[in-house]
Write a protein that holds these residues in place. Structure first.
Motif, PDB file in Angstrom:
ATOM      1  N   TYR A  45       3.283   1.629  -8.739  1.00  0.00           N
ATOM      2  CA  TYR A  45       2.663   2.951  -8.756  1.00  0.00           C
ATOM      3  C   TYR A  45       1.505   3.049  -7.775  1.00  0.00           C
ATOM      4  O   TYR A  45       0.755   2.084  -7.609  1.00  0.00           O
ATOM      5  N   CYS A  46       1.363   4.230  -7.168  1.00  0.00           N
ATOM      6  CA  CYS A  46       0.145   4.538  -6.442  1.00  0.00           C
ATOM      7  C   CYS A  46      -0.758   5.251  -7.450  1.00  0.00           C
ATOM      8  O   CYS A  46      -0.382   6.260  -8.015  1.00  0.00           O
ATOM      9  N   LYS A  47      -1.957   4.697  -7.661  1.00  0.00           N
ATOM     10  CA  LYS A  47      -2.808   5.243  -8.714  1.00  0.00           C
ATOM     11  C   LYS A  47      -3.787   6.288  -8.190  1.00  0.00           C
ATOM     12  O   LYS A  47      -4.633   6.786  -8.918  1.00  0.00           O
ATOM     13  N   ASN A 102       0.835  -1.206   0.000  1.00  0.00           N
ATOM     14  CA  ASN A 102       0.000   0.000   0.000  1.00  0.00           C
ATOM     15  C   ASN A 102       0.866   1.251   0.000  1.00  0.00           C
ATOM     16  O   ASN A 102       1.983   1.235   0.498  1.00  0.00           O
ATOM     17  N   CYS A 103       0.308   2.305  -0.532  1.00  0.00           N
ATOM     18  CA  CYS A 103       1.033   3.567  -0.602  1.00  0.00           C
ATOM     19  C   CYS A 103       1.321   4.078   0.817  1.00  0.00           C
ATOM     20  O   CYS A 103       0.409   4.163   1.633  1.00  0.00           O
ATOM     21  N   PRO A 104       2.585   4.425   1.114  1.00  0.00           N
ATOM     22  CA  PRO A 104       2.921   4.887   2.460  1.00  0.00           C
ATOM     23  C   PRO A 104       2.286   6.238   2.783  1.00  0.00           C
ATOM     24  O   PRO A 104       2.205   6.626   3.937  1.00  0.00           O
ATOM     25  N   GLU A 158      -5.747  12.110  -4.702  1.00  0.00           N
ATOM     26  CA  GLU A 158      -5.816  12.254  -3.249  1.00  0.00           C
ATOM     27  C   GLU A 158      -4.485  12.054  -2.535  1.00  0.00           C
ATOM     28  O   GLU A 158      -4.338  12.411  -1.373  1.00  0.00           O
ATOM     29  N   CYS A 159      -3.532  11.461  -3.210  1.00  0.00           N
ATOM     30  CA  CYS A 159      -2.271  11.106  -2.552  1.00  0.00           C
ATOM     31  C   CYS A 159      -1.410  12.373  -2.372  1.00  0.00           C
ATOM     32  O   CYS A 159      -1.042  13.013  -3.354  1.00  0.00           O
ATOM     33  N   PRO A 160      -1.103  12.760  -1.112  1.00  0.00           N
ATOM     34  CA  PRO A 160      -0.461  14.068  -0.880  1.00  0.00           C
ATOM     35  C   PRO A 160       0.807  14.351  -1.713  1.00  0.00           C
ATOM     36  O   PRO A 160       0.868  15.403  -2.350  1.00  0.00           O
TER      37      PRO A 160
HETATM   38 ZN    ZN Z   1      -0.573   7.293  -2.568  1.00  0.00          ZN
END
Ligand code: ZN
Ligand code: AMP
Length: 666
Positions: free
Chosen positions: A422-424, A404-406, A428-430
């Motif tokens: 990749y975080c998709k 999972n994205c940290p 929303e991902c800061p």
């Molecule tokens: Zn993320």
């Protein structure tokens, strides 16, 4: 009067010579502009006279052909590897072995050369023209990458002087540091993961299918060995000199020495001097100079007995792997970073090392607490090159790549064939959000004066800036109370943001940070579609039909605009007055051209293809690359493919000859 053929031939000779002076001798005698003019003249003549085609014309340097699969072909002379050593004692032992064969009294001279760290290549020349370029492969057969290799300017397409009618020459294709850093700077601007090192990058470049792309990579080639049945030389050093006289790039760092002590001096000299070279070497190659002696010594199964590579130990230290953290880039690419017990390497303290991707971690079989070897080569980020098996961390601490994205917790994805996770969760991902805003304000995009990357982070943390559209809502009173924000700098910032509304559509489009849409692609798209509205409505098909836009870019564009959040943001930006339309120049379009779609195919009498395309666009037409039912006109030059013609006719399209095109225009 000179015939056209003679004219073409003499232009080619002149251009080959200028290329030689520029790339091999480093002493150009004409300006770049003059060179380009001559090249253009030749291009035009070749276009008008396809019968004069020459696969080794200087015009072939820009690339052209696409190779789907590289043929595997046999080497006429096997390409051996080199025995290597890290120690001087072993070099002395090597000399002893040689003397056993050649006799204790034999005088042995050695040629010392640099060991270039790149991709080895074997070039075949017939009657002074480059015929074929093969990679080493398994040594007995390699891949034919001839079309790609022709784009490398330091490789002569035509030789000078007194060369044998048929021979092979071996060398190393390298990517100098400058080009490597420049390529990485472009990757960084696109938010893509960086290339690891020049050698891998050179190797990847040579395997690209599109030779036009290879032509843009700043590759070089150094030559170091001749192979053939009747070479006009009997020693390695002569071979290098001869090769140089035929127009090859042979570095003058090679030296002929008479004893192993002198070999050591050479090794010692380059140990320091190599750090100032504009490219990477990983050692020195020592070759018995005389071909007679070489023949007496012969080969083992893998390598010649008459040569040895001395490799420099990269400075390596061992330290403890404390932890692994994960960085999230602007595009969501995840990079694992090793957190190390601080150590000093080459005078600098190192606390972190890049691990690049999950495969790298897997290969090293890392466990937390491991004692790892860290290396720092040249100017690149330190890397972990191995684990000390005697001091392993416990098995339970095996590093498994995060799922999972940290930063935002969403599930990571990895596309087949890609090394990176990749975080998709783009919206929303800061760090992705911050990265996007930083990209938007960057110099090549909106170039907002008075606002820097750090301030973006601060404003984000304060909740004042959540997406690029928030920029245009910022008020002076909101920013002033923040730390280190003086009245003057805040005014500059607000003014800078206001001024950015004047930036042209192509910059805004680039600033949006759509994956794979770099500066050039953004320009192409804005020129073709003219407005964001048209671009949003464009289908995958429409996009692929655009000159130079491939499937990967097209898909990325479609995905971007399908996202409702992106749509909403664009609407807001529009309401703030940013430019989402290509500025229409003040000239009238031709009624027969305006809004019509054109395909241009074949060769023309009075136009180069480029000139014709430009004219069509200026008159208001749009260029598309494939014949479909939506095409309005096909301008058919000489040599247009029969299948294209058939397709156009079966679709009932208007096919115009060059003459008919002239009429349409008038
Ligand atoms: Zn993320
Ligand atoms: P290795 O890959 O360690 O077996 O080393 C052999 C390779 O070194 C050859 O295949 C060449 O690609 C490369 N090489 C680089 N510079 C030279 C040089 N001056 N002479 C011979 N080989 C070289």
């Amino acid at each position: 009067m000179e015939s056209v053929e003679e004219k073409i031939r003499s232009l080619r000779d002149v251009l080959h010579e200028h290329n030689y002076r520029y790339y091999i001798e480093d002493k150009p005698t004409v300006s770049d502009f003059e060179f380009d003019q001559l090249l253009k003249e030749l291009q035009q003549l070749e276009l008008d006279h396809p019968e004069c085609f020459d696969p080794n014309s200087p015009t072939q340097r820009v690339g052209g052909g696409v190779t789907k699969n590289f043929d595997t072909l046999p080497h006429r002379f096997p390409m051996y590897s080199l025995s290597n050593t890290y120690s001087k004692e072993e070099l002395e032992q090597w000399e002893e072995r040689i003397k056993k064969v050649l006799g204790e009294e034999a005088a042995i001279a050695y040629t010392c050369e640099l060991k270039f760290d790149g991709v080895s290549i074997s070039l075949t020349y017939e009657n002074g023209e480059l015929l074929q370029a093969l990679t080493r492969g398994d040594g007995t057969q390699g891949d034919a990458i001839t079309t790609n290799v022709k784009t490398i300017k330091t490789i002569p397409l035509k030789l000078k002087g007194n060369y044998p009618p048929f021979f092979e020459i071996r060398g190393e294709i390298i990517l100098p540091w400058e080009g490597f850093h420049q390529m990485n700077a472009e990757r960084e601007a696109l938010g893509e993961p960086l290339y690891m090192n020049p050698r891998n990058t050179a190797s990847g470049s040579l395997k690209l299918q599109d030779s036009n792309l290879v032509a843009q990579r700043p590759l070089h080639c150094f030559l170091y060995a001749l192979a053939g049945n009747q070479l006009p030389v009997r020693s390695q050093f002569e071979a290098l000199e001869k090769a140089r006289s035929w127009g090859f790039k042979v570095p003058d760092s090679a030296k002929l020495v008479k004893s192993i002590d002198e070999v050591f001096k050479y090794i010692q000299y380059w140990e320091e001097a190599r750090k100032k070279l504009p490219y990477e070497i990983d050692g020195i190659v020592i070759k018995v100079n005389s071909f007679n002696q070489q023949e007496e010594l012969g080969f083992t199964a893998k390598a010649p007995r008459w040569a040895m590579a001395y490799k420099y130990q990269a400075e390596q230290v061992s330290t403890t792997l404390k932890d692994i953290s994960y960085q999230v880039g602007r595009t969501g690419a995840i990079t694992p970073v090793a957190q190390l017990e601080p150590v000093v390497i080459s005078g600098t303290t190192v606390k972190r090392a890049s691990l690049h991707n999950a495969d790298q971690i897997e290969k090293l079989d890392l466990r937390l607490g491991d004692t790892v070897y860290v290396e720092k080569g040249g100017e690149i980020i330190p890397k972990i090159v191995g684990v000390n098996p005697q001091k392993r961390g416990v098995l339970e601490n095996k590093v498994t790549f995060i799922s999972n994205c940290p930063e935002c917790g969403s599930l990571l994805e990895r596309e087949p064939g890609e090394a990176q996770h990749y975080c998709k969760n783009e919206t929303e991902c800061p760090p992705q959000k911050i990265g996007k805003i930083q990209h938007f304000i960057g110099r090549k995009a909106m170039d907002i004066e008075g606002l820097g990357g750090e301030t973006v982070v601060l404003l984000f943390q304060q909740g004042l800036l959540n997406s690029v559209s928030d920029l245009y809502r910022l008020k002076k009173e909101q920013i002033l109370p923040l730390e280190r924000m003086a009245d003057k700098s805040v005014s500059n910032l607000i003014e800078g943001i206001e001024k950015s509304k004047e930036k042209p559509f192509s910059k805004v489009l680039f600033g949006l940070g759509i994956r794979f849409v770099g500066e050039t692609v953004a320009k192409k798209l804005s020129k073709k579609f003219k407005s964001i509205q048209a671009l949003q409505q464009a289908s995958l098909e429409d996009l692929i039909q655009t000159d130079d836009i491939g499937e990967r870019i097209a898909e990325s564009v479609v995905t971007y605009f399908a996202n409702p959040q992106n749509q909403a943001m664009i609407k807001q930006l529009q309401s703030y007055g940013l430019r989402f339309e290509e500025e229409v120049l003040e000239h009238e379009y031709h009624p027969a051209f305006e809004g019509k779609r054109f395909v241009v195919s074949g060769v023309f009498q009075n136009y180069s293809r480029e000139a014709l395309k430009n004219e069509i666009e200026q008159l208001g037409g749009t260029l598309v690359s494939g014949v479909t039912a939506k095409t309005d006109y096909v301008i058919a030059g000489e040599g247009m493919g029969p299948s294209k013609k058939e397709k156009a006719e079966s679709l009932g399209l208007t096919v115009l000859s060059e003459e008919a095109y002239e009429k349409l225009k008038s």
